[in-house]
Design an enzyme around this catalytic site. Structure first.
Site, mmCIF file in Angstrom:
data_model
loop_
_atom_site.group_PDB
_atom_site.id
_atom_site.type_symbol
_atom_site.label_atom_id
_atom_site.label_comp_id
_atom_site.label_asym_id
_atom_site.label_seq_id
_atom_site.Cartn_x
_atom_site.Cartn_y
_atom_site.Cartn_z
ATOM 1 N N HIS A 60 0.822 -1.205 0.000
ATOM 2 C CA HIS A 60 0.000 0.000 0.000
ATOM 3 C C HIS A 60 0.859 1.259 0.000
ATOM 4 O O HIS A 60 2.062 1.196 0.211
ATOM 5 C CB HIS A 60 -0.983 0.012 1.176
ATOM 6 C CG HIS A 60 -0.350 0.113 2.526
ATOM 7 N ND1 HIS A 60 0.246 -0.966 3.152
ATOM 8 C CD2 HIS A 60 -0.210 1.161 3.366
ATOM 9 C CE1 HIS A 60 0.707 -0.583 4.332
ATOM 10 N NE2 HIS A 60 0.453 0.706 4.484
ATOM 11 N N HIS A 62 0.962 5.415 1.370
ATOM 12 C CA HIS A 62 0.456 6.541 2.151
ATOM 13 C C HIS A 62 0.973 7.803 1.483
ATOM 14 O O HIS A 62 2.171 7.902 1.197
ATOM 15 C CB HIS A 62 1.035 6.546 3.572
ATOM 16 C CG HIS A 62 0.492 5.498 4.469
ATOM 17 N ND1 HIS A 62 -0.550 5.752 5.329
ATOM 18 C CD2 HIS A 62 0.847 4.219 4.657
ATOM 19 C CE1 HIS A 62 -0.798 4.646 6.020
ATOM 20 N NE2 HIS A 62 0.033 3.697 5.622
ATOM 21 N N TYR A 126 -15.791 28.151 17.015
ATOM 22 C CA TYR A 126 -15.707 29.375 16.220
ATOM 23 C C TYR A 126 -17.049 29.683 15.564
ATOM 24 O O TYR A 126 -17.538 30.802 15.614
ATOM 25 C CB TYR A 126 -14.614 29.225 15.156
ATOM 26 C CG TYR A 126 -14.459 30.426 14.272
ATOM 27 C CD1 TYR A 126 -13.754 31.542 14.698
ATOM 28 C CD2 TYR A 126 -15.022 30.455 13.002
ATOM 29 C CE1 TYR A 126 -13.605 32.651 13.887
ATOM 30 C CE2 TYR A 126 -14.877 31.555 12.178
ATOM 31 C CZ TYR A 126 -14.167 32.656 12.628
ATOM 32 O OH TYR A 126 -14.033 33.751 11.818
ATOM 33 N N GLN A 130 -20.077 32.927 16.657
ATOM 34 C CA GLN A 130 -20.048 34.010 15.676
ATOM 35 C C GLN A 130 -20.884 35.211 16.116
ATOM 36 O O GLN A 130 -20.432 36.336 16.029
ATOM 37 C CB GLN A 130 -20.539 33.523 14.310
ATOM 38 C CG GLN A 130 -19.511 32.753 13.527
ATOM 39 C CD GLN A 130 -18.306 33.591 13.172
ATOM 40 O OE1 GLN A 130 -18.397 34.552 12.428
ATOM 41 N NE2 GLN A 130 -17.178 33.271 13.783
#
Length: 134
Positions: A60, A62, A126, A130
Site C-alpha cells: 500500500h 500513504h 468558532y 459568531q
C-alpha cells in the site's frame, strides 16, 4: 502545511490518502517501490498538487498531498493510481501477468483523511460563537 492562494482563493487543504494493491499483493518493493514513488511525485507536479510526504509500503501507499479547493481528493487518488499503474506495468511487464491476471494494479478502495492545523472542536466553537463576536 502553509497557507496557499490563487487569484480568488486562500486555502490550507491537505489530504492523507491511502490505497492498496489489488489482492494486497506485496509487489511494491525495491525498484518497483522507487518507480511508484517517482511516478506519483511526477503526477503531482504535472497537476499542480504538492506532495508533502509519501511512503510506499510493500502492499500500500500513504501520501500527504495539498491541492486547491476545486480539486476533489478522489480525483487526486484516481489520477495518481492510474498514472503510477501505467508506469509500473510499462517498466515491469512481468508483474501484470504474474500477480494481477490482466487487471489493474490498485484496489478500487481508497482511504481519505483531511489534514489541517485546527481541530474539529475549534471550528465548532468558532462557528457557534459568531454572533457573540459580531
Amino acid at each position: 502545511m502553509e497557507l496557499q492562494h490563487n487569484s480568488h482563493q486562500v486555502y490550507e487543504l491537505g489530504y492523507h490518502i491511502i490505497f492498496c494493491t489489488k489482492y494486497r499483493n506485496k509487489v511494491l518493493e525495491g525498484d518497483v517501490a522507487v518507480t511508484c514513488r517517482h511516478a506519483i511525485a511526477e503526477a503531482c507536479v504535472a497537476y499542480g498538487w504538492k506532495l508533502e510526504e509519501i511512503e510506499v509500503m510493500p502492499d500500500h501507499v500513504h501520501m500527504f498531498v495539498t491541492a486547491p479547493p476545486q480539486t476533489a481528493p478522489a480525483e487526486i487518488a484516481k489520477t495518481v493510481k492510474s498514472i503510477s499503474a501505467v508506469k509500473i506495468f510499462t517498466t515491469y511487464p512481468s508483474l501484470k501477468g504474474r500477480r494481477f491476471w490482466g487487471s489493474g494494479l490498485w484496489s478500487p478502495s481508497t482511504y481519505f483523511g483531511s489534514v489541517g492545523h485546527i481541530s474539529e472542536d475549534t471550528v465548532r466553537r468558532y462557528i457557534q460563537t459568531q454572533k457573540e463576536r459580531a
